[in-house]
Design a protein around this motif. Structure first.
Motif, PDB file in Angstrom:
ATOM      1  N   LYS A 174     -23.768  26.761 -25.875  1.00 19.49           N
ATOM      2  CA  LYS A 174     -23.446  25.816 -26.418  1.00 19.49           C
ATOM      3  C   LYS A 174     -24.013  26.830 -28.177  1.00 19.49           C
ATOM      4  CE  LYS A 174     -22.970  21.434 -25.211  1.00 19.49           C
ATOM      5  NZ  LYS A 174     -23.615  20.709 -24.376  1.00 19.49           N
ATOM      6  N   GLY A 175     -24.919  27.172 -27.847  1.00 22.65           N
ATOM      7  CA  GLY A 175     -25.975  27.809 -29.221  1.00 22.65           C
ATOM      8  C   GLY A 175     -25.661  27.594 -30.497  1.00 22.65           C
ATOM      9  N   LEU A 176     -25.649  25.320 -30.502  1.00 22.09           N
ATOM     10  CA  LEU A 176     -25.704  25.078 -32.086  1.00 22.09           C
ATOM     11  C   LEU A 176     -27.361  24.829 -32.740  1.00 22.09           C
ATOM     12  CD1 LEU A 176     -23.414  22.052 -30.179  1.00 22.09           C
ATOM     13  CD2 LEU A 176     -22.737  23.784 -32.040  1.00 22.09           C
TER      14      LEU A 176
ATOM     15  N   ALA B 287     -19.047  24.161 -28.832  1.00 24.54           N
ATOM     16  CA  ALA B 287     -20.190  25.129 -29.512  1.00 24.54           C
ATOM     17  C   ALA B 287     -19.261  26.003 -29.857  1.00 24.54           C
ATOM     18  CB  ALA B 287     -19.947  25.300 -27.554  1.00 24.54           C
ATOM     19  N   ARG B 288     -20.447  27.160 -30.399  1.00 28.69           N
ATOM     20  CA  ARG B 288     -20.284  28.273 -31.053  1.00 28.69           C
ATOM     21  C   ARG B 288     -19.944  29.028 -30.262  1.00 28.69           C
ATOM     22  NH1 ARG B 288     -24.094  30.994 -34.326  1.00 28.69           N
ATOM     23  NH2 ARG B 288     -25.695  30.896 -32.539  1.00 28.69           N
TER      24      ARG B 288
ATOM     25  N   ARG C   8     -24.574  35.278 -24.830  1.00 27.99           N
ATOM     26  CA  ARG C   8     -25.853  34.580 -25.311  1.00 27.99           C
ATOM     27  C   ARG C   8     -26.650  33.912 -24.053  1.00 27.99           C
ATOM     28  NH1 ARG C   8     -23.488  31.952 -29.872  1.00 27.99           N
ATOM     29  NH2 ARG C   8     -22.538  30.106 -28.218  1.00 27.99           N
TER      30      ARG C   8
ATOM     31  N   PRO D 135     -21.374  18.350 -30.619  1.00 26.21           N
ATOM     32  CA  PRO D 135     -19.578  18.616 -30.800  1.00 26.21           C
ATOM     33  C   PRO D 135     -19.714  19.781 -30.676  1.00 26.21           C
ATOM     34  CG  PRO D 135     -21.555  19.575 -32.819  1.00 26.21           C
ATOM     35  CD  PRO D 135     -22.331  18.177 -31.746  1.00 26.21           C
TER      36      PRO D 135
ATOM     37  N   SER E  84     -28.000  22.462 -33.895  1.00 26.21           N
ATOM     38  CA  SER E  84     -27.926  19.962 -33.053  1.00 26.21           C
ATOM     39  C   SER E  84     -27.370  20.138 -32.350  1.00 26.21           C
ATOM     40  CB  SER E  84     -28.526  19.537 -34.763  1.00 26.21           C
ATOM     41  OG  SER E  84     -27.598  19.402 -35.676  1.00 26.21           O
ATOM     42  N   LEU E  85     -27.063  18.908 -32.055  1.00 24.35           N
ATOM     43  CA  LEU E  85     -25.531  18.420 -31.711  1.00 24.35           C
ATOM     44  C   LEU E  85     -25.505  17.626 -32.914  1.00 24.35           C
ATOM     45  CD1 LEU E  85     -27.241  17.787 -27.874  1.00 24.35           C
ATOM     46  CD2 LEU E  85     -26.007  19.645 -28.008  1.00 24.35           C
ATOM     47  N   LEU E  86     -25.803  17.290 -33.695  1.00 23.75           N
ATOM     48  CA  LEU E  86     -25.110  15.985 -34.776  1.00 23.75           C
ATOM     49  C   LEU E  86     -23.839  16.549 -35.141  1.00 23.75           C
ATOM     50  CD1 LEU E  86     -27.765  15.320 -37.626  1.00 23.75           C
ATOM     51  CD2 LEU E  86     -27.219  14.249 -35.405  1.00 23.75           C
ATOM     52  N   ALA E  87     -22.770  15.468 -34.813  1.00 20.50           N
ATOM     53  CA  ALA E  87     -21.238  15.787 -35.144  1.00 20.50           C
ATOM     54  C   ALA E  87     -21.558  15.966 -36.689  1.00 20.50           C
ATOM     55  CB  ALA E  87     -20.354  14.599 -35.044  1.00 20.50           C
TER      56      ALA E  87
ATOM     57  N   THR F 177     -30.283  10.635 -25.290  1.00 22.79           N
ATOM     58  CA  THR F 177     -30.065  11.268 -23.573  1.00 22.79           C
ATOM     59  C   THR F 177     -29.278  10.635 -23.021  1.00 22.79           C
ATOM     60  OG1 THR F 177     -31.211   9.444 -22.439  1.00 22.79           O
ATOM     61  CG2 THR F 177     -32.237  11.197 -22.981  1.00 22.79           C
TER      62      THR F 177
ATOM     63  N   ALA G 176     -25.807   6.494 -24.704  1.00 17.74           N
ATOM     64  CA  ALA G 176     -24.639   6.451 -25.627  1.00 17.74           C
ATOM     65  C   ALA G 176     -23.916   5.121 -25.525  1.00 17.74           C
ATOM     66  CB  ALA G 176     -23.427   7.252 -24.176  1.00 17.74           C
TER      67      ALA G 176
ATOM     68  N   ILE H 107     -25.486  10.177 -32.459  1.00 16.62           N
ATOM     69  CA  ILE H 107     -25.426  11.110 -31.307  1.00 16.62           C
ATOM     70  C   ILE H 107     -26.267  10.575 -30.385  1.00 16.62           C
ATOM     71  CG2 ILE H 107     -27.412  12.677 -32.946  1.00 16.62           C
ATOM     72  CD1 ILE H 107     -24.968  13.684 -29.582  1.00 16.62           C
ATOM     73  N   PRO H 108     -26.649   9.871 -28.978  1.00 18.93           N
ATOM     74  CA  PRO H 108     -27.697   9.732 -27.758  1.00 18.93           C
ATOM     75  C   PRO H 108     -28.636  10.770 -27.728  1.00 18.93           C
ATOM     76  CG  PRO H 108     -25.764   9.963 -27.018  1.00 18.93           C
ATOM     77  CD  PRO H 108     -25.338  10.315 -28.208  1.00 18.93           C
TER      78      PRO H 108
END
Lengths: 184, 509
Positions: B221-223, A98-99, A105, A96, B225-228, B83, B87, B80-81
């Motif tokens: 990105k600072g997420l 980015a924040r 950061r 999704p 996790s990468l999950l939608a 790597t 995909a 979510i792949p």
């Protein structure tokens, strides 16, 4: 779309490459170097200068991007609406959006890392890596004290026992490591 | 020749315990979105270098193979792949999970990956010695052409286009001239920094470009996790019966398997194009060959699509080993790490590897069969929970990986300066990734630079300074025509694709 920022960012890599090529040529043609060495450098520098100049022009003069010849060298997928396979794969794996606050950061991570490199020889690896881990976790927005302490301590333990211990990496030591080493 | 193959087999048997360790690490890495196999190998460089060369290389190849399997788990379960190479698995794997066929889909993934790894193993162990035999005829001039050829192929295949790829490649070659001139022993490009007098520390460059740049991407990105956001963590239980059904589903479609395997091998052997490109091509070919009524099922849970993707990304491993072991041209970032390990241990990289370190080369090639076996066993054992690696908080991982990268930069020379250099190249890699420059190209330039320079000087000394030597032998003409082909073929293929695509009405993705 933020055009100016994009355009300026795209100039960094060609400018760096051209800068280094010019420096290498200047050093070798003004210095006392053998002809074969300078020739070899020249053969490598010419493509860098030509391609770098081309890419900079391409960035600065947007009209160029419409020419078919130019598009062969710098494809513009945003115009044709067709992503290359690699881009599609990466988009699928990127997750999704980015924040906000990405630059903050990034600056924190890189800044703390450079600070660690500068301070490492003075404070020793145990303190340096511990403080680094804590600061980066805080910068990433982790606020749980337990998590921060657990991750930082675990990281330092792995560094101490696996890298400094098992692999015998000669990491810079200071009073804390000497004190610990004396006790063992 | 066979003697040394048997010797290599014994060497491999003595180190067989490394394979399950590597496959297990690789599966974890693959199942965790955000950790790529090349980044992980770069991070683990200190460990790979401390081990004896055969163990380090086998560990590296096993991690690569494990990661190409592990990336399927989150693809199927969470869409979510793990790597980029996984995909395509998600295209058909996730719809199958939603239909309640998760176990069967995972079974297909595991069996396909195993067969893919076997195909890669068989092809690599038969082709690599043959190609090495041909490559033994290469003189210094031919080796120069091969290096240029490798850089051009990377540039041509990279998303940013030919100009950016070539610029990165030549910039890398130029950076590699830093340090002591190998021919005349003069210092150049050192900026009077003592730490650069030897040469640019390749390992610090590699860890920065592959590892630290990846950390920076995630930090930006600072997420968590990468999950939608719309994906729920499933609580479907994966039963062994479903997995076994998946095994049978795979074995029933041998043509699908062989086609995807061949594509994976071919594209894996090309420098610069990794599993992500290969799986897309395999998937498109699978659609193109499918009967019309099956074509509609692709993207909605077609077993064939899943098989194509998973066979292919594991066959890539074997394909990528061939140019690495025979020509010292790595097919991907992961293979570049292995090349650095080989150089670090002083193995004869290039065609002479099979002559002087043949046992190690064969041990690595044999280990792929063990890797295939352990992919099957470990994959089946952890299929029930492996996708949960995708739920690990990424923000916590960032400082840990950053510390590993710093240590990796430090490992070779034990200079703190190298850590700083690693950071600088991490920043460079990050900027390059943002603007479509291929990181692998500059890395390859830095790694192959010394090889190119040594051979260029040798060729020039043989010919007394004439350029003729680059056009004298038949081999060099064959290589030059291949070189020309890298410029001519892609636009022709694009035209052909437009022609065919117009006829089929865009059956594409």
């Amino acid at each position: 779309m933020n055009f100016t920022k994009e355009a300026l960012g795209g100039l960094i890599v060609p400018l760096l490459a051209i800068g280094y090529a010019v420096f290498a040529l200047w050093e070798q043609f003004t210095g006392d170097y053998m002809e074969l060495t300078t020739d070899y450098t020249l053969y490598l520098a010419i493509p860098v200068l030509v391609l770098g100049g081309f890419l900079i022009l391409h960035r600065l003069i947007p009209i160029l991007g419409h020419l078919a010849v130019v598009r062969f060298f710098v494809p513009d997928h945003s115009k044709s609406g067709e992503l290359s396979l690699e881009e599609t794969a990466e988009a699928a794996a990127s997750g999704p959006a980015a924040r906000p606050g990405g630059w903050m950061r990034l600056a924190a991570l890189v800044g703390f890392a450079f600070a660690l490199v500068l301070a490492l020889e003075t404070v020793g690896y145990l303190i340096a890596f511990f403080v680094f881990a804590v600061l980066v976790l805080l910068a990433m927005g982790v606020r749980s004290v337990v998590t921060i302490l657990a991750v930082s301590v675990a990281t330092v333990l792995v560094v101490h026992f696996v890298f400094a211990g098992l692999i015998d990496m000669p990491l810079p030591e200071s009073f804390l490591e000497e004190w610990l080493g004396g006790e063992e | 020749m066979p003697d040394i193959a048997i010797e290599g087999f014994y060497l491999f048997l003595a180190n067989i315990w490394v394979v399950p360790v590597g496959v297990a690490i690789g599966m974890f890495v693959g199942a965790m979105p955000g950790l790529t196999s090349s980044g992980t190998l770069a991070m683990l460089l200190p460990v790979l270098m401390v081990l004896p060369p055969e163990q380090g290389l086998i560990l590296g190849v096993s991690i690569y193979a494990g990661a190409e399997m592990g990336n399927s788990f989150p693809s199927v379960m969470l869409n979510i792949p793990g790597t980029p190479g996984g995909a395509v698995t998600a295209f058909d794997g996730y719809p199958l999970m939603q239909k309640g066929l998760a176990a069967r889909a995972l079974g297909i993934c595991i069996m396909s990956s195993t067969i893919g790894a076997l195909i890669g193993g068989v092809a690599a162990i038969t082709l690599a010695p043959l190609i090495a035999q041909v490559a033994l005829g290469f003189g210094p001039a031919e080796i120069c052409i091969v290096v240029l050829f490798g850089l051009t192929v990377i540039a041509q295949l990279s998303a940013g286009g030919l100009a950016k790829g070539l610029l990165a490649g030549f910039f890398g070659l130029l950076l590699a001239t830093t340090g002591t001139d190998p021919t005349f022993g003069q210092f150049r490009g050192t900026f009077d920094i003592v730490y650069l007098f030897d040469k640019l520390p390749v390992i610090a460059v590699l860890v920065g470009l592959l590892g630290f740049s990846e950390v920076m991407v995630h930090a930006e990105k600072g997420l968590r996790s990468l999950l939608a956001d719309d994906v729920k963590v499933p609580d479907t239980d994966v039963g062994i019966r479903g997995i076994l059904t998946g095994f049978v589903d795979t074995l029933k479609r041998p043509i699908e398997v062989i086609r995807a395997g061949a594509i994976g091998l071919g594209i894996g052997a090309m420098p610069g194009a990794g599993a992500s490109v290969a799986t897309f091509v395999a998937y498109q070919q699978s659609i193109a060959f499918a009967p019309p009524e099956r074509k509609k099922t692709y993207g909605k849970g077609a077993f064939e699509g899943l098989i194509a993707a998973d066979v292919c990304n594991n066959a890539v491993v074997g394909g990528a080993l061939v140019p690495l072991l025979t020509l010292a041209i790595p097919g991907s970032g992961s293979m570049a790490v292995l090349l650095v390990v080989m150089v670090y241990h002083g193995l004869y990289v290039g065609p002479r590897l099979f002559q002087f370190n043949g046992d190690i080369a064969y041990a690595v090639l044999w280990s792929q069969f063990a890797a295939a076996f352990f992919v099957l066993v470990i994959g089946t054992c952890i299929a029930f929970f492996a996708y949960r690696a995708a739920l690990i908080n990424l923000r916590i991982i960032i400082p840990v990986i950053a510390v590993f990268c710093l240590l990796g930069g430090f490992a070779r020379n034990a200079y703190v300066f190298d850590m700083g250099l690693m950071l600088a190249f991490g920043c460079l890699g990050f900027i390059m990734k943002k603007h479509g420059y291929p990181v692998v190209a500059i890395l390859l330039g830095v790694i192959l630079g010394p090889i190119l320079e040594a051979n260029f000087m040798r060729a020039f000394r043989i010919s007394f300074g004439e350029f003729d030597i680059f056009f004298q032998s038949t081999i060099s003409w064959v290589l030059w025509s291949l070189f020309a082909l890298t410029f001519v073929a892609p636009p022709l293929m694009r035209l052909a694709k437009r022609f065919i695509g117009g006829r089929e009405g865009g059956a594409g993705r």
